[in-house]
Design a protein around this motif. Structure first.
Motif, PDB file in Angstrom:
ATOM      1  N   THR A  32      31.305  44.811 -13.793  1.00 22.26           N
ATOM      2  CA  THR A  32      30.242  44.398 -14.707  1.00 22.26           C
ATOM      3  C   THR A  32      30.326  45.282 -15.944  1.00 22.26           C
ATOM      4  O   THR A  32      30.104  46.495 -15.865  1.00 22.26           O
ATOM      5  CB  THR A  32      28.850  44.535 -14.062  1.00 22.26           C
ATOM      6  OG1 THR A  32      28.770  43.656 -12.941  1.00 22.26           O
ATOM      7  CG2 THR A  32      27.755  44.187 -15.067  1.00 22.26           C
ATOM      8  N   ILE A  34      29.069  46.524 -19.696  1.00 27.03           N
ATOM      9  CA  ILE A  34      27.801  46.545 -20.428  1.00 27.03           C
ATOM     10  C   ILE A  34      27.990  46.936 -21.899  1.00 27.03           C
ATOM     11  O   ILE A  34      27.000  47.226 -22.582  1.00 27.03           O
ATOM     12  CB  ILE A  34      26.779  47.484 -19.767  1.00 27.03           C
ATOM     13  CG1 ILE A  34      27.217  48.948 -19.902  1.00 27.03           C
ATOM     14  CG2 ILE A  34      26.546  47.139 -18.318  1.00 27.03           C
ATOM     15  CD1 ILE A  34      26.053  49.895 -19.857  1.00 27.03           C
ATOM     16  N   ILE A  37      25.747  45.624 -24.871  1.00 24.39           N
ATOM     17  CA  ILE A  37      24.409  46.106 -25.222  1.00 24.39           C
ATOM     18  C   ILE A  37      24.438  46.985 -26.466  1.00 24.39           C
ATOM     19  O   ILE A  37      23.387  47.271 -27.059  1.00 24.39           O
ATOM     20  CB  ILE A  37      23.743  46.886 -24.062  1.00 24.39           C
ATOM     21  CG1 ILE A  37      24.391  48.263 -23.888  1.00 24.39           C
ATOM     22  CG2 ILE A  37      23.790  46.093 -22.766  1.00 24.39           C
ATOM     23  CD1 ILE A  37      23.641  49.179 -22.945  1.00 24.39           C
ATOM     24  N   LYS A  75      18.384  45.338 -23.353  1.00 27.08           N
ATOM     25  CA  LYS A  75      19.528  44.505 -22.977  1.00 27.08           C
ATOM     26  C   LYS A  75      20.097  44.922 -21.621  1.00 27.08           C
ATOM     27  O   LYS A  75      20.467  44.072 -20.799  1.00 27.08           O
ATOM     28  CB  LYS A  75      20.618  44.593 -24.043  1.00 27.08           C
ATOM     29  CG  LYS A  75      20.284  43.895 -25.354  1.00 27.08           C
ATOM     30  CD  LYS A  75      21.445  44.055 -26.325  1.00 27.08           C
ATOM     31  CE  LYS A  75      21.173  43.339 -27.641  1.00 27.08           C
ATOM     32  NZ  LYS A  75      22.299  43.534 -28.596  1.00 27.08           N
ATOM     33  N   LYS A  78      17.908  43.761 -18.751  1.00 25.50           N
ATOM     34  CA  LYS A  78      18.069  42.324 -18.532  1.00 25.50           C
ATOM     35  C   LYS A  78      19.403  42.019 -17.853  1.00 25.50           C
ATOM     36  O   LYS A  78      19.488  41.158 -16.965  1.00 25.50           O
ATOM     37  CB  LYS A  78      17.975  41.592 -19.870  1.00 25.50           C
ATOM     38  CG  LYS A  78      17.967  40.082 -19.751  1.00 25.50           C
ATOM     39  CD  LYS A  78      17.758  39.439 -21.127  1.00 25.50           C
ATOM     40  CE  LYS A  78      17.741  37.908 -21.010  1.00 25.50           C
ATOM     41  NZ  LYS A  78      17.525  37.271 -22.333  1.00 25.50           N
ATOM     42  N   LEU A  79      20.441  42.728 -18.262  1.00 27.51           N
ATOM     43  CA  LEU A  79      21.786  42.490 -17.726  1.00 27.51           C
ATOM     44  C   LEU A  79      21.893  42.914 -16.263  1.00 27.51           C
ATOM     45  O   LEU A  79      22.465  42.201 -15.435  1.00 27.51           O
ATOM     46  CB  LEU A  79      22.815  43.242 -18.571  1.00 27.51           C
ATOM     47  CG  LEU A  79      24.285  43.113 -18.168  1.00 27.51           C
ATOM     48  CD1 LEU A  79      24.747  41.664 -18.293  1.00 27.51           C
ATOM     49  CD2 LEU A  79      25.155  44.014 -19.036  1.00 27.51           C
TER      50      LEU A  79
END
Length: 335
Positions: A32, A34, A37, A75, A78-79
């Protein structure tokens, strides 16, 4: 077999994050990312007006930074949602707000790991290092940095991407390849090296990925080309590495750790010219393959180019692979 889960947090530039993601997936990790962001935009006109006021009237540059930090945290929340991950690897953690790092740690069930692949003097991490379970540095001399004596730092080298396979290319003339961001401290060395290589019948591909006129004006050599639009992706860079015969590396002032170029030369079996004297203490060093120069011995290029390339033991080459690097940094395996 269940794939291990990992959060990858790092700078999004140059496409290297995509390669790290793909190599993690290649070696069995569910990734994942990120880095998205970090992209910032104002939510409305008022935020732009406030930023203008704070910057130009109040002479306060913190307003935009606070907006960025708040937006990044929102962000990230939320992610990640309610998901948890076995590992989190943060490369260049200084670019992430501290609240985001704390959030990432809460979503990590096993190890929360930091890696500063630039010198600590250039990009300090003293205020955030305590958040990590383990913290790695690429410049081994940072182990004795007096500002970090109260922290347990671990030294680790960079690596080569083992998912990308070398393919032999036969050139009519030997070709030298270099790519690197503009740094004033490297200009003279880059131009001098290009000139000497050209005088010895070598084709030159030296790229400085900048379109800024003030940067370009620093260079007088006809052998230097510039990235006028999009920067060279790291995957495209590896294509140039594969097709070259000689890789060239110019260390930044204050750096002692080895750049990726050293490990790419090892993996792709290329000759290397480098200004980093520390390479002589590594187990893959051989004077036939690696020329260390300081602008006083560059006349040795002709002799160096004539020497046969010496094959390095496969066991040593594998030691610096991404596969081994990620196992070591996650504490899964020590080579």
């Amino acid at each position: 077999m269940t794939r291990k889960t990992i959060i990858l947090a790092m700078p999004p530039s140059n496409g290297i994050v995509e390669l790290i993601e793909k190599n993690l997936q290649f070696h069995g990790y569910e990734v994942t990312r990120i880095d998205s962001i970090l992209k910032f935009k104002y939510n409305n006109l008022w935020e732009r007006i406030y930023q203008f006021f704070h910057k130009h009237i109040s002479r306060n540059n913190t307003y935009k930074a606070k907006l960025k930090a708040k937006q990044s945290l929102h962000k990230a929340q939320k992610l990640l949602a309610n998901n948890y991950y076995e590992y989190t690897l943060v490369i260049r953690p200084d670019i992430y707000p501290q609240k985001v790092l704390a959030l990432l740690k809460r979503h990590t069930t096993n190890k929360f790991i930091g890696y500063q692949w630039d010198g600590l003097n250039r990009f300090p991490v003293k205020d955030i290092i305590h958040l990590f379970d383990q913290f790695f540095i690429f410049d081994h001399t940072d182990l004795t940095n007096p500002d970090y004596q109260n922290y347990q730092l671990r030294s680790i080298t960079n690596f080569y991407f083992d998912m990308v396979q070398p393919h032999h290319v036969k050139n009519n003339k030997p070709q030298a390849y270099y790519v690197g961001d503009h740094q004033v401290c490297r200009v003279a060395a880059i131009e001098y090296c290009a000139q000497k290589l050209a005088e010895n019948g070598v084709d030159i591909r030296f790229i400085i990925p900048t379109s800024k006129p003030k940067d370009i004006k620093c260079y007088k050599s006809k052998y230097i080309t510039f990235g006028k639009q999009n920067r060279l992706s790291y995957y495209d860079n590896l294509k140039y590495v594969n097709s070259a015969d000689i890789l060239v590396d110019f260390v930044i002032d204050g750096h002692n750790g080895l750049s990726f170029r050293h490990f790419e030369a090892l993996y792709y079996q290329k000759k290397l010219i480098t200004t980093n004297t520390h390479v002589q203490y590594y187990d893959f060093y051989h004077p036939n393959n690696i020329l260390i120069w300081d602008e006083r011995n560059l006349d040795e290029i002709q002799e160096f180019l004539a020497k046969p390339f010496i094959q390095i033991d496969t066991h040593i080459i594998e030691k610096y692979s991404f596969k081994n690097w990620i196992k070591k940094i996650l504490g899964i395996h020590q080579f």
